[in-house]
Design an enzyme around this catalytic site. Structure first.
Site, PDB file in Angstrom:
ATOM      1  N   HIS A   1      -7.684 -11.852  -5.370  1.00  0.00           N
ATOM      2  CA  HIS A   1      -7.732 -13.323  -6.263  1.00  0.00           C
ATOM      3  C   HIS A   1      -7.488 -14.524  -5.090  1.00  0.00           C
ATOM      4  CE1 HIS A   1      -3.781 -11.402  -6.584  1.00  0.00           C
ATOM      5  NE2 HIS A   1      -3.198 -12.617  -6.435  1.00  0.00           N
TER       6      HIS A   1
ATOM      7  N   HIS B   1       7.177 -11.588 -31.235  1.00  0.00           N
ATOM      8  CA  HIS B   1       8.061 -10.503 -31.239  1.00  0.00           C
ATOM      9  C   HIS B   1       7.757  -9.263 -31.812  1.00  0.00           C
ATOM     10  CE1 HIS B   1      12.225  -8.573 -31.292  1.00  0.00           C
ATOM     11  NE2 HIS B   1      11.636  -8.288 -32.794  1.00  0.00           N
TER      12      HIS B   1
ATOM     13  N   ILE C   1       1.014  -1.194   0.061  1.00  0.00           N
ATOM     14  CA  ILE C   1      -0.095  -0.032  -0.046  1.00  0.00           C
ATOM     15  C   ILE C   1       0.696   1.237  -0.050  1.00  0.00           C
ATOM     16  CG2 ILE C   1      -1.628   1.346   1.445  1.00  0.00           C
ATOM     17  CD1 ILE C   1      -3.025  -1.249   2.147  1.00  0.00           C
TER      18      ILE C   1
END
Ligand code: FAD
Ligand code: NAD
Length: 467
Positions: free
Chosen positions: A322, A445, A184
């Site tokens: 998550h 690429h 944070i």
């Protein structure tokens, strides 16, 4: 019983649990004490902080790198009110998105503070003081966390603030003093440093982001110093006082000598604690752990009370959106009779500074401590054509692979779009790929992901092509 599942809290743990339960045909309710859904993450966490990180990075680039790109802009300035307004708009789109998903999945939602009457009965107290009770066969506690403070420090929410206030300040600070050089502190610190504030970080440990692979903290420190942030590592904060608009933070240096800094805001970012206030856990015989006030659960995330589960920040493990989502899914599927599994070793950690920092699996320090023999391969972004084109040459990708089997054990990166790039490492490790497996796969690429392939080549017999 009215419901198969009652979820208390609508953060990423709670709302995902509710949606997954409903998808599996379980009659589901979700209780949220705030007026909007989405919990810390959507309202005062991940989403608003990323909105401000993106806005401030645009300003930083416009002032510092556009000229080199051949774009001249005069009289650039920050309209901070507009920046906050856009952030609020992003939050509102996301929180109303959850309301839509609840409706779509026929989840019944209740606004109010939920608390246990008994293990199947939840009382909901609304803001207007009225109460109602609902019953369910299973209850999932997903009540999240709140900012931690220090025993000798009072967060007054005006000058001594937590992340919640730092996301809606009335002005860009002149000098922001951060207590804590963790996620944070560095994310919000870099927002204000880019907008022109002086930012000083006082961190207790001798490195920043101390729980990640040490090489990442070292590189990030260099980058943030270039941004103008100043660091007091190994320094112990002893107090903070407010006088008018001024905050004084006192701390001891590593030799024990007293120091102080004066600024207009002090952001306290020393971690978060589980939130179970007013939940009535005592009514069902659940006590919280002394350290971090977390609820204890077994491997199925069930508490000692059968049919009562807990997920997300309110239980052990990383405090990540998550991770909470995975746990919400696991509990819903377990209730529906499935046998789900979470590989906690493969939950990635990300810091959304620029460059971004991302990590999955074992750190070099952990492998050394466990006595695992490993090979390390690194690739710097300054050798990447894509990174040179975008002027994002700070950072590297480091791959750690088993010395004998070549299985990838950890991937640690700092660089452009590392937050998105780490997904490749997660997939590879979930399928137990070797470094050579990834090195032999075609990577488009020019992309940043070529750095991952090159680091895998470096770990595989030192075969990187472009260094
Ligand atoms: P929460 O999101 O905290 O939700 C809990 C909900 O329960 C809240 O809405 C609360 O109001 C409600 N509630 C509590 N008690 C009751 C009750 N008794 N009755 C009814 N409702 C109740 N994580 C990431 O993975 N990525 C990031 O980029 C990221 N950035 C962050 C930035 C900041 C500034 C902060 C503070 C956190 C960030 N996090 C990030 C962490 C992330 O927000 C949390 O890990 C995540 O929100 C935890 O989800 P949860 O569902 O467990 O709880
Ligand atoms: P943190 O644990 O990441 O960092 C806290 C830091 O404060 C540590 O480095 C610690 O050593 C330091 N500290 C502790 N006491 C101190 C003291 N007395 N003086 C000086 N330094 C001290 O916690 P945080 O940054 O507050 O974040 C809280 C949680 O929110 C984290 O667990 C994180 O997972 C989550 N979060 C995640 C993200 C993300 O995924 N990008 C972003 C923000 C928050």
């Amino acid at each position: 019983m009215q419901y198969d599942v009652i979820v208390i809290g609508s953060g990423p743990g709670g709302y995902v649990a509710a949606i997954r339960a409903a998808q599996l045909g379980l009659k589901t309710a979700c209780i949220e004490k705030y007026s909007t859904f989405g919990g810390t993450c959507l309202n005062v966490g991940c989403i608003p902080s990323k909105a401000l990180l993106d806005s401030s990075e645009h300003f930083h680039n416009a002032t510092h790198t556009f000229k080199t790109h051949g774009i001249n802009l005069d009289n650039l300035s920050v309209d901070f009110d507009q920046m906050l307004k856009r952030k609020d708009q992003v939050v509102s789109e996301n929180t109303s998105g959850i309301a839509y998903l609840f409706k779509k999945n026929k989840i019944e939602s209740y606004q109010g503070m939920g608390s246990f009457v008994d293990k199947n009965t939840i009382k909901i107290k609304k803001d207007d003081g009225t109460e109602q009770t609902i019953t369910g066969k299973n209850v999932i506690i997903a009540t999240g966390s709140k900012p931690a403070s220090l025993p000798f420090l009072k967060i007054d929410k005006k000058r001594i603030i937590s992340s919640t206030e730092a996301l809606k300040l009335p002005e860009v600070p002149k000098h922001m003093i951060l207590i804590g050089g963790g996620v944070i502190g560095l994310e919000l610190g870099s927002v204000y440093a880019r907008l022109g504030a002086k930012v000083s970080v006082v961190e207790y440990m001798d490195s920043i982001i101390p729980t990640m692979d040490k090489s990442l903290g070292r590189e990030l420190l260099k980058v943030l110093k270039k941004l103008g942030m100043e660091f007091y590592l190994g320094h112990k904060v002893t107090g903070a006082t407010v006088s008018g608009d001024e905050v004084t933070v006192t701390f001891d240096d590593p030799k024990g000598e007293k120091k102080e800094l004066k600024g207009d805001y002090c952001l306290v970012a020393v971690g978060r604690v589980a939130y179970t206030d007013g939940l009535g856990l005592e009514n069902i015989g659940i006590t919280v752990e002394e350290r971090g006030r977390k609820i204890t659960v077994d491997e199925h995330l069930e508490t000692k009370v059968k049919g009562v589960y807990a997920i997300g920040d309110v239980i052990r493990g990383a405090m990540l959106a998550h991770k909470a989502e995975e746990e919400g899914t696991l509990v819903a599927e377990s209730i529906a009779g499935q046998k789900p599994h979470i590989n906690y070793n493969l939950i990635p950690g990300v810091v959304y500074t620029w460059p971004e920092v991302a990590s999955v699996g074992q750190t070099e320090e952990q492998l050394k401590e466990q006595g695992v023999k490993y090979k390390a391969g690194s690739f710097p972004f300054k050798a990447s054509g894509r990174a040179r084109a975008s002027m994002d040459t700070d950072g590297f990708v480091k791959v750690l692979a088993d010395a004998k089997t070549d299985e990838i054990l950890g991937v640690h990166m700092i660089g452009p779009r590392a937050a998105d790039m780490i997904a490749e490492a997660v997939v590879a490790m979930e399928y137990r790929a070797s470094a050579e497996d990834v090195a032999r796969m075609s990577h488009a690429h020019p992309t940043y992901t070529e750095a991952m392939r090159e680091a895998c080549l470096a770990a595989t017999e030192n075969r990187a092509i472009h260094i």
